[in-house]
Design a protein around this motif. Structure first.
Motif, PDB file in Angstrom:
ATOM      1  N   PHE A 280      -0.478  13.976  59.859  1.00 16.50           N
ATOM      2  CA  PHE A 280      -0.552  12.744  59.073  1.00 16.50           C
ATOM      3  C   PHE A 280       0.444  12.786  57.919  1.00 16.50           C
ATOM      4  N   LEU A 281       0.504  13.893  57.208  1.00 17.40           N
ATOM      5  CA  LEU A 281       1.423  13.999  56.071  1.00 17.40           C
ATOM      6  C   LEU A 281       2.872  13.905  56.531  1.00 17.40           C
ATOM      7  N   ARG A 282       3.171  14.558  57.650  1.00 15.14           N
ATOM      8  CA  ARG A 282       4.537  14.508  58.160  1.00 15.14           C
ATOM      9  C   ARG A 282       4.913  13.094  58.592  1.00 15.14           C
ATOM     10  N   GLU A 283       4.013  12.428  59.332  1.00 13.66           N
ATOM     11  CA  GLU A 283       4.287  11.065  59.786  1.00 13.66           C
ATOM     12  C   GLU A 283       4.362  10.080  58.621  1.00 13.66           C
ATOM     13  N   SER A 284       3.682  10.395  57.520  1.00 14.22           N
ATOM     14  CA  SER A 284       3.684   9.516  56.346  1.00 14.22           C
ATOM     15  C   SER A 284       4.924   9.715  55.493  1.00 14.22           C
ATOM     16  N   GLY A 285       5.714  10.730  55.803  1.00 19.84           N
ATOM     17  CA  GLY A 285       6.935  10.970  55.062  1.00 19.84           C
ATOM     18  C   GLY A 285       6.788  11.863  53.856  1.00 19.84           C
TER      19      GLY A 285
ATOM     20  N   LEU B 180      -6.313   7.870  54.765  1.00 19.67           N
ATOM     21  CA  LEU B 180      -5.721   6.704  54.109  1.00 19.67           C
ATOM     22  C   LEU B 180      -5.952   6.747  52.600  1.00 19.67           C
ATOM     23  N   SER B 181      -7.085   7.282  52.175  1.00 26.02           N
ATOM     24  CA  SER B 181      -7.327   7.472  50.740  1.00 26.02           C
ATOM     25  C   SER B 181      -6.325   8.467  50.156  1.00 26.02           C
ATOM     26  N   LEU B 182      -6.027   9.511  50.917  1.00 30.54           N
ATOM     27  CA  LEU B 182      -5.016  10.482  50.483  1.00 30.54           C
ATOM     28  C   LEU B 182      -3.648   9.817  50.369  1.00 30.54           C
ATOM     29  N   PHE B 183      -3.314   8.977  51.341  1.00 33.62           N
ATOM     30  CA  PHE B 183      -2.036   8.256  51.286  1.00 33.62           C
ATOM     31  C   PHE B 183      -1.949   7.434  50.001  1.00 33.62           C
ATOM     32  N   TYR B 184      -3.051   6.768  49.658  1.00 33.01           N
ATOM     33  CA  TYR B 184      -3.082   5.969  48.421  1.00 33.01           C
ATOM     34  C   TYR B 184      -2.833   6.841  47.198  1.00 33.01           C
TER      35      TYR B 184
ATOM     36  N   GLY C  41     -12.249  28.297  54.291  1.00 32.15           N
ATOM     37  CA  GLY C  41     -12.787  29.242  55.265  1.00 32.15           C
ATOM     38  C   GLY C  41     -12.582  28.792  56.700  1.00 32.15           C
ATOM     39  N   ARG C  42     -11.878  27.682  56.905  1.00 32.27           N
ATOM     40  CA  ARG C  42     -11.565  27.176  58.241  1.00 32.27           C
ATOM     41  C   ARG C  42     -10.069  27.019  58.393  1.00 32.27           C
ATOM     42  N   GLU C  43      -9.644  26.935  59.659  1.00 33.28           N
ATOM     43  CA  GLU C  43      -8.246  26.644  59.907  1.00 33.28           C
ATOM     44  C   GLU C  43      -7.929  25.226  59.445  1.00 33.28           C
ATOM     45  N   LEU C  44      -6.717  25.041  58.985  1.00 37.57           N
ATOM     46  CA  LEU C  44      -6.307  23.728  58.508  1.00 37.57           C
ATOM     47  C   LEU C  44      -6.240  22.753  59.681  1.00 37.57           C
ATOM     48  N   ASP C  45      -6.798  21.579  59.482  1.00 37.95           N
ATOM     49  CA  ASP C  45      -6.843  20.565  60.529  1.00 37.95           C
ATOM     50  C   ASP C  45      -5.430  20.085  60.845  1.00 37.95           C
ATOM     51  N   ALA C  46      -5.045  20.179  62.123  1.00 41.08           N
ATOM     52  CA  ALA C  46      -3.708  19.749  62.531  1.00 41.08           C
ATOM     53  C   ALA C  46      -3.501  18.261  62.287  1.00 41.08           C
ATOM     54  N   ASP C  47      -4.576  17.471  62.368  1.00 43.11           N
ATOM     55  CA  ASP C  47      -4.457  16.030  62.118  1.00 43.11           C
ATOM     56  C   ASP C  47      -3.949  15.753  60.703  1.00 43.11           C
ATOM     57  N   LEU C  48      -4.342  16.611  59.756  1.00 45.22           N
ATOM     58  CA  LEU C  48      -3.924  16.399  58.372  1.00 45.22           C
ATOM     59  C   LEU C  48      -2.428  16.649  58.204  1.00 45.22           C
ATOM     60  N   THR C  49      -1.945  17.768  58.720  1.00 43.71           N
ATOM     61  CA  THR C  49      -0.516  18.073  58.578  1.00 43.71           C
ATOM     62  C   THR C  49       0.332  17.069  59.349  1.00 43.71           C
TER      63      THR C  49
ATOM     64  N   SER D 128       1.867   2.502  59.495  1.00 43.91           N
ATOM     65  CA  SER D 128       3.218   1.998  59.750  1.00 43.91           C
ATOM     66  C   SER D 128       3.570   0.849  58.808  1.00 43.91           C
ATOM     67  N   LEU D 129       2.572   0.036  58.447  1.00 47.43           N
ATOM     68  CA  LEU D 129       2.802  -1.068  57.517  1.00 47.43           C
ATOM     69  C   LEU D 129       2.968  -0.578  56.083  1.00 47.43           C
ATOM     70  N   LEU D 130       2.167   0.422  55.704  1.00 44.44           N
ATOM     71  CA  LEU D 130       2.207   0.912  54.329  1.00 44.44           C
ATOM     72  C   LEU D 130       3.465   1.724  54.045  1.00 44.44           C
ATOM     73  N   LYS D 131       3.943   2.458  55.036  1.00 45.18           N
ATOM     74  CA  LYS D 131       5.112   3.319  54.826  1.00 45.18           C
ATOM     75  C   LYS D 131       6.328   2.527  54.390  1.00 45.18           C
ATOM     76  N   GLU D 132       6.457   1.313  54.890  1.00 45.88           N
ATOM     77  CA  GLU D 132       7.621   0.501  54.565  1.00 45.88           C
ATOM     78  C   GLU D 132       7.680   0.124  53.089  1.00 45.88           C
ATOM     79  N   ARG D 133       6.516   0.128  52.405  1.00 43.95           N
ATOM     80  CA  ARG D 133       6.468  -0.319  51.011  1.00 43.95           C
ATOM     81  C   ARG D 133       6.289   0.835  50.038  1.00 43.95           C
ATOM     82  N   THR D 134       6.345   2.044  50.552  1.00 43.17           N
ATOM     83  CA  THR D 134       6.087   3.202  49.704  1.00 43.17           C
ATOM     84  C   THR D 134       7.401   3.799  49.208  1.00 43.17           C
ATOM     85  N   LYS D 135       7.535   3.901  47.900  1.00 45.30           N
ATOM     86  CA  LYS D 135       8.729   4.501  47.311  1.00 45.30           C
ATOM     87  C   LYS D 135       8.450   5.896  46.760  1.00 45.30           C
ATOM     88  N   LEU D 136       7.231   6.136  46.311  1.00 45.85           N
ATOM     89  CA  LEU D 136       6.887   7.433  45.731  1.00 45.85           C
ATOM     90  C   LEU D 136       6.625   8.433  46.849  1.00 45.85           C
TER      91      LEU D 136
END
Length: 294
Positions: A111-116, A258-262, A101-109, A82-90
């Motif tokens: 996370f991406l949606r909540e991160s914008g 968080l590394s992905l967000f970076y 070979g596995r189903e995609l983790d719902a936490d990942l999708t 929530s703190l990082l999103k406010e400063r992200t322009k890209l």
């Protein structure tokens, strides 16, 4: 909570063994000796039962600690995000290839949606998507019974990447989907700036024949590639390095996300994960800069 059936079955097996031992002992030995042996066996069973109870209690306690740790991690992740999103322009647009070979983790999708970050399309590629598959050979060759050449296979994988990037028509994608070689969601025609490849779980041969071709095709289209995998896949991720990609070896954890967000928000490249070649679990310097900048 932990399943109790293991302990019940173990105790039942021990008592059945005791019954058989008593029966055989009565047939072969004198009563006094049998009684002594019975008492010894009963005492051993009692000690084993107490030991199993203690092990069960310890496992339950460890499980409760793990639950608290997971909940705490999620709370911290949401707070930091929530703190990082406010400063992200890209805000690059993504496509996701899943070859793990596995189903995609719902936490990942989530996370991406909540991160914008917008995800144009997600393509999960089945294990049967190989040049040796006879039905795929017939589909690619127009019904002719002949194998898929290396050149034809490279063209097929390149088409897959280009179609998801929005640079090719998607009719053949639908045919692949109808035959369950891929599972496709989203709108490939929307295009993408970054391709997130979820891999690292297959054999090196599949990485060479599929994942690396996908990487090359995306890069040829000007699409940046980030490779992610679940924790424990670090040794496999070494196969991707040196191909102009960033890697994350713990994408199923808060630190990995968080590394992905970076990587997405900064446009920088890097390698993160708990393996010998990558000692960084988080982009510490970048996080410190965000805190100091606030």
């Amino acid at each position: 909570m932990l399943d109790q059936r293991y302990y019940i079955i173990t105790i039942m097996a021990l008592f059945i063994s005791l019954t058989l031992g008593i029966f055989i002992g009565n047939a072969l030995l004198g009563n006094d000796l049998v009684i002594v042996q019975q008492q010894e066996v009963i005492e051993q069973l009692r000690q084993n039962y107490y030991k199993l109870q203690e092990e069960n209690r310890c496992l339950q306690e460890q499980f409760r600690i793990f639950q608290v740790w997971e909940e705490t991690n999620r709370d911290l992740e949401e707070l930091i995000l929530s703190l990082l999103k406010e400063r992200t322009k890209l805000r690059p647009r993504l496509i996701i290839f899943n070859t793990s070979g596995r189903e995609l983790d719902a936490d990942l999708t989530d996370f991406l949606r909540e991160s914008g970050f917008a995800v144009s399309a997600i393509c999960t590629i089945a294990d049967c998507f190989t040049p040796e598959d006879e039905a795929l050979q017939a589909l690619v060759q127009g019904g002719r019974e002949q194998g898929i050449s290396d050149r034809k296979w490279q063209e097929l994988v390149s088409y897959l990447a280009e179609a998801l990037a929005g640079d090719r028509t998607t009719e053949f994608l639908q045919q692949l989907s109808d035959r369950r070689y891929i599972t496709l969601t989203g709108s490939p025609a929307a295009g993408a700036d970054v391709a997130l490849l979820i891999g690292g779980a297959g054999e090196v041969e599949r990485i060479d024949r599929l994942d690396k071709l996908l990487i090359g095709a995306c890069q040829k289209e000007g699409v940046r590639v980030i490779v992610g995998a679940r924790a424990g896949s670090g040794s496999i991720l070494e196969a991707y390095r040196g191909h102009g990609v960033s890697t994350i070896g713990h994408l199923d954890t808060s630190a990995g996300r968080l590394s992905l967000f970076y990587l997405l928000s900064s446009g920088q490249e890097g390698h993160f994960g708990p393996d010998q070649k990558t000692s960084l679990l988080l982009p510490h310097q970048w996080l410190r800069e965000q805190v100091e900048g606030g």
